[in-house]
Design an enzyme around this catalytic site. Structure first.
Site, PDB file in Angstrom:
ATOM      1  N   LYS A 139       0.846  -1.204   0.000  1.00 58.36           N
ATOM      2  CA  LYS A 139       0.000   0.000   0.000  1.00 58.36           C
ATOM      3  C   LYS A 139       0.877   1.249   0.000  1.00 58.36           C
ATOM      4  CE  LYS A 139      -3.885  -2.422   2.067  1.00 58.36           C
ATOM      5  NZ  LYS A 139      -4.695  -2.795   3.226  1.00 58.36           N
TER       6      LYS A 139
ATOM      7  N   GLN B 284      -4.736  -1.664   9.485  1.00 55.22           N
ATOM      8  CA  GLN B 284      -4.656  -2.985   8.850  1.00 55.22           C
ATOM      9  C   GLN B 284      -5.250  -4.056   9.773  1.00 55.22           C
ATOM     10  OE1 GLN B 284      -3.657  -3.389   5.718  1.00 55.22           O
ATOM     11  NE2 GLN B 284      -3.932  -5.583   5.743  1.00 55.22           N
TER      12      GLN B 284
ATOM     13  N   ASP C 135     -11.230   2.629   3.812  1.00 56.76           N
ATOM     14  CA  ASP C 135     -11.607   1.219   3.640  1.00 56.76           C
ATOM     15  C   ASP C 135     -13.124   1.075   3.468  1.00 56.76           C
ATOM     16  OD1 ASP C 135      -9.435  -0.634   3.761  1.00 56.76           O
ATOM     17  OD2 ASP C 135      -9.163  -0.197   5.899  1.00 56.76           O
TER      18      ASP C 135
HETATM   19  N1  GUN Z   1      -6.803  -6.829   5.876  1.00 59.47           N
HETATM   20  C1  GUN Z   1      -7.016  -7.542   4.742  1.00 59.47           C
HETATM   21  N2  GUN Z   1      -7.598  -6.761   3.798  1.00 59.47           N
HETATM   22  C2  GUN Z   1      -7.741  -5.531   4.348  1.00 59.47           C
HETATM   23  C3  GUN Z   1      -8.250  -4.308   3.858  1.00 59.47           C
HETATM   24  O1  GUN Z   1      -8.718  -4.189   2.724  1.00 59.47           O
HETATM   25  N3  GUN Z   1      -8.217  -3.262   4.738  1.00 59.47           N
HETATM   26  C4  GUN Z   1      -7.726  -3.381   6.003  1.00 59.47           C
HETATM   27  N4  GUN Z   1      -7.755  -2.302   6.770  1.00 59.47           N
HETATM   28  N5  GUN Z   1      -7.248  -4.513   6.481  1.00 59.47           N
HETATM   29  C5  GUN Z   1      -7.246  -5.579   5.657  1.00 59.47           C
END
Ligand code: GUN
Length: 294
Positions: free
Chosen positions: A52, A96, A119
């Site tokens: 990311k 995350q 998100d």
């Molecule tokens: N863990 C796995 N996929 C995601 C996501 O798209 N966002 C977040 N915040 N955590 C994750």
């Protein structure tokens, strides 16, 4: 043989557009900023967070990582989120998941300012998706819609089947397809007659989390098949939920794993961050512009 939907290429094209938007905002003195919080040392989370941050750099988005040890308290994490909510140079906040044991993920997600919730996990944003009035879409379902668009899939009037009912993929995916005028069925582990239902799908989205779960007899000839799965096979190799080699012979279009939905998820996160920056400027402008006393 199915057309293989190249998620990397679609992603690259959209990232170029995002980069232009981010650069235009930066030129106006607003550099879009994303805060990425990671708690503990889960190796998969570390890879996701690194990817990311790399994608942000590629698109001219400022990213700041907040790496906390697994013994951080929930209150300490909440304090960090409150600080980030108040920072004007941070437009998006991502924590995350999964969080280490002991954290209540709902409490953490609820603490993120919905305007910075890139998100789209906050209940306020989830409700917006239900009502088809939203600022952000959850990244994976939004990425799937972009992939369908990239191969000119007709959605209106078509039968769509989503296998999987998670809050972050299956349920919002079904709503986005419904808003695009598909007739949608959601299937799950207790669905009776799963094969038959899947075979009716013009658009089949697999979000189960089990390698080779979708076999060729579950696919209608000519269907568009989107594989959201991210699994390891018996040799440790990355694979999706769909038996790719078999599906390729039946479907008209199919996403690979890796290189299908995966790159799109991060791309939609970048798009949401730029949207958040734009919305926050507009809101700030509206506040400034409002005459005193009204
Ligand atoms: N863990 C796995 N996929 C995601 C996501 O798209 N966002 C977040 N915040 N955590 C994750």
């Amino acid at each position: 043989m199915a057309v293989i939907i190249d998620g990397k290429a679609v992603s690259q094209r959209i990232r170029e557009e995002i980069r232009q938007e981010a650069d235009a905002l930066t030129a106006k003195g607003i550099h879009p900023g994303l805060a990425v919080i990671i708690v503990g040392d889960d190796p998969a989370s570390r890879i996701y967070v690194n990817n990311k941050k790399k994608a942000c750099a590629q698109c001219g988005i400022h990213s700041e990582e907040f790496s906390l040890s697994a013994d951080t308290t929930e209150n300490e994490l909440l304090e960090l989120i409150h600080t980030l909510n108040a920072r004007q140079d941070i437009n998006g906040i991502l924590c995350q998941l999964p969080l280490p044991r002991g954290f209540n993920e709902d409490v953490i997600i609820n603490a993120i300012d919905p305007k910075k919730d890139v998100d789209a996990f906050h209940p306020g944003n989830v409700g917006g998706i239900m009502l088809n009035k939203y600022s952000f879409l959850p990244c994976t379902p939004a990425g799937v819609m972009e992939l369908l668009k990239a191969v000119n899939t007709q959605i209106a009037g078509k039968r769509a089947v989503v296998v999987g009912r998670s809050n972050i993929v299956g349920k919002p995916m079904a709503l986005l397809l419904l808003h695009a005028d598909a007739t949608v069925t959601i299937c799950h582990s207790k669905t009776a007659g799963l094969t038959q239902i899947c075979r009716e799908a013009d658009i089949l989205v697999a979000a189960v989390g089990r390698a080779n779960f979708i076999t060729s007899d579950m696919i209608k000839p000519g269907a568009v098949v989107i594989d959201v799965g991210m699994n390891r096979d018996e040799n440790g190799k990355l694979c999706g939920d769909v038996d790719f080699a078999a599906a390729e012979k039946v479907a008209s279009a199919l996403t690979p794993v890796p290189g299908g939905v995966g790159p799109m998820t991060i791309t939609m996160l970048l798009k949401n961050t730029v949207t958040a920056a734009k919305n926050q400027i507009e809101n700030a402008g509206a506040r400034v512009a409002r005459p005193v006393g009204i």
